[in-house]
Motif scaffolding. Structure first.
Motif, PDB file in Angstrom:
ATOM      1  N   MET A   1      -5.502  -1.534  -4.639  1.00 21.75           N
ATOM      2  CA  MET A   1      -4.185  -2.026  -4.247  1.00 21.75           C
ATOM      3  C   MET A   1      -4.339  -2.790  -2.928  1.00 21.75           C
ATOM      4  SD  MET A   1      -0.602   0.091  -4.043  1.00 21.75           S
ATOM      5  CE  MET A   1      -1.070   1.152  -5.360  1.00 21.75           C
ATOM      6  N   PRO A   2      -3.876  -4.022  -2.852  1.00 25.42           N
ATOM      7  CA  PRO A   2      -4.064  -4.797  -1.637  1.00 25.42           C
ATOM      8  C   PRO A   2      -3.183  -4.333  -0.481  1.00 25.42           C
ATOM      9  CG  PRO A   2      -3.075  -6.141  -3.369  1.00 25.42           C
ATOM     10  CD  PRO A   2      -3.267  -4.784  -3.925  1.00 25.42           C
ATOM     11  N   LEU A   3      -3.650  -4.674   0.692  1.00 22.72           N
ATOM     12  CA  LEU A   3      -2.941  -4.357   1.929  1.00 22.72           C
ATOM     13  C   LEU A   3      -2.285  -5.636   2.416  1.00 22.72           C
ATOM     14  CD1 LEU A   3      -2.596  -2.030   4.016  1.00 22.72           C
ATOM     15  CD2 LEU A   3      -4.550  -2.997   5.199  1.00 22.72           C
ATOM     16  N   TYR A   4      -0.961  -5.592   2.575  1.00 20.30           N
ATOM     17  CA  TYR A   4      -0.226  -6.767   3.026  1.00 20.30           C
ATOM     18  C   TYR A   4       0.218  -6.560   4.460  1.00 20.30           C
ATOM     19  CZ  TYR A   4      -0.082  -8.182  -1.852  1.00 20.30           C
ATOM     20  OH  TYR A   4      -0.437  -8.542  -3.117  1.00 20.30           O
ATOM     21  N   ALA A   5       0.169  -7.641   5.222  1.00 18.94           N
ATOM     22  CA  ALA A   5       0.530  -7.576   6.639  1.00 18.94           C
ATOM     23  C   ALA A   5       1.857  -8.299   6.855  1.00 18.94           C
ATOM     24  CB  ALA A   5      -0.562  -8.203   7.483  1.00 18.94           C
ATOM     25  N   TYR A   6       2.705  -7.668   7.655  1.00 16.18           N
ATOM     26  CA  TYR A   6       3.998  -8.247   8.037  1.00 16.18           C
ATOM     27  C   TYR A   6       4.083  -8.203   9.550  1.00 16.18           C
ATOM     28  CZ  TYR A   6       5.337  -7.849   3.160  1.00 16.18           C
ATOM     29  OH  TYR A   6       5.391  -7.989   1.807  1.00 16.18           O
ATOM     30  N   ARG A   7       4.907  -9.075  10.109  1.00 13.97           N
ATOM     31  CA  ARG A   7       5.088  -9.070  11.562  1.00 13.97           C
ATOM     32  C   ARG A   7       6.560  -8.877  11.897  1.00 13.97           C
ATOM     33  NH1 ARG A   7       2.356  -9.734  15.753  1.00 13.97           N
ATOM     34  NH2 ARG A   7       0.577 -10.616  14.681  1.00 13.97           N
ATOM     35  N   CYS A   8       6.805  -7.806  12.616  1.00 16.87           N
ATOM     36  CA  CYS A   8       8.153  -7.529  13.124  1.00 16.87           C
ATOM     37  C   CYS A   8       8.243  -8.123  14.521  1.00 16.87           C
ATOM     38  CB  CYS A   8       8.397  -6.013  13.164  1.00 16.87           C
ATOM     39  SG  CYS A   8       9.954  -5.570  13.949  1.00 16.87           S
ATOM     40  N   ASP A   9       9.350  -8.789  14.830  1.00 15.81           N
ATOM     41  CA  ASP A   9       9.515  -9.387  16.158  1.00 15.81           C
ATOM     42  C   ASP A   9       9.537  -8.326  17.247  1.00 15.81           C
ATOM     43  OD1 ASP A   9       9.535 -11.904  15.070  1.00 15.81           O
ATOM     44  OD2 ASP A   9      11.726 -11.971  14.873  1.00 15.81           O
ATOM     45  N   GLU A  10       9.984  -7.134  16.918  1.00 17.98           N
ATOM     46  CA  GLU A  10      10.083  -6.062  17.928  1.00 17.98           C
ATOM     47  C   GLU A  10       8.818  -5.225  18.000  1.00 17.98           C
ATOM     48  OE1 GLU A  10      12.679  -5.506  20.010  1.00 17.98           O
ATOM     49  OE2 GLU A  10      13.584  -7.343  19.204  1.00 17.98           O
ATOM     50  N   ASP A  11       8.275  -4.855  16.857  1.00 18.21           N
ATOM     51  CA  ASP A  11       7.215  -3.853  16.819  1.00 18.21           C
ATOM     52  C   ASP A  11       5.826  -4.417  16.523  1.00 18.21           C
ATOM     53  OD1 ASP A  11       9.088  -1.699  17.194  1.00 18.21           O
ATOM     54  OD2 ASP A  11       9.730  -2.112  15.136  1.00 18.21           O
ATOM     55  N   GLY A  12       5.717  -5.685  16.223  1.00 17.16           N
ATOM     56  CA  GLY A  12       4.400  -6.258  15.966  1.00 17.16           C
ATOM     57  C   GLY A  12       3.999  -6.131  14.512  1.00 17.16           C
ATOM     58  N   ALA A  13       2.696  -5.995  14.296  1.00 20.62           N
ATOM     59  CA  ALA A  13       2.156  -6.004  12.932  1.00 20.62           C
ATOM     60  C   ALA A  13       2.469  -4.709  12.197  1.00 20.62           C
ATOM     61  CB  ALA A  13       0.663  -6.234  12.971  1.00 20.62           C
ATOM     62  N   VAL A  14       2.793  -4.860  10.917  1.00 14.05           N
ATOM     63  CA  VAL A  14       3.058  -3.730  10.026  1.00 14.05           C
ATOM     64  C   VAL A  14       2.236  -3.985   8.771  1.00 14.05           C
ATOM     65  CG1 VAL A  14       4.806  -2.530   8.677  1.00 14.05           C
ATOM     66  CG2 VAL A  14       5.407  -3.489  10.903  1.00 14.05           C
TER      67      VAL A  14
END
Ligand SMILES: [Zn+2]
Length: 94
Positions: A1-14
């Motif tokens: 299962m792949p790992l996807y990266a998201y960026r929150c403006d407040e908390d950084g990378a998720v």
């Protein structure tokens, strides 16, 4: 299962694991709940950490070989007795 990266403006990378192709363009941040935009990242190997570290060392040795200027230090203390082969125990000793 792949790992996807998201960026929150407040908390950084998720990072979240999702089935292949099931990652939405935005994700609700697990910390603050705001929308986090998906980031495009390079694919990474997942799995055994020791295996990945060995691959990284092998790749680094191509351009950054480890150079030593002296042999490793001798161990402190008495040397352990050599392990004798039991098949030679009955042979005469000098
Ligand atoms: Zn957040």
């Amino acid at each position: 299962m792949p790992l996807y990266a998201y960026r929150c403006d407040e908390d950084g990378a998720v990072e979240v694991m999702r089935p292949m192709g099931a990652a939405p363009a935005t994700l609700s941040c697990p910390t603050c709940g705001a929308d986090a935009a998906r980031m495009i990242t390079a694919p990474r190997l997942r799995g055994d950490g020791a295996r990945i570290a060995a691959i990284d060392r092998a790749e680094a040795s191509r351009t950054e070989p480890t150079v030593v200027s002296a042999p490793p230090p001798r161990p402190v203390g008495p040397r352990p007795a050599p392990r004798l082969d039991p098949r030679t125990a009955a042979l005469p000793r000098p």
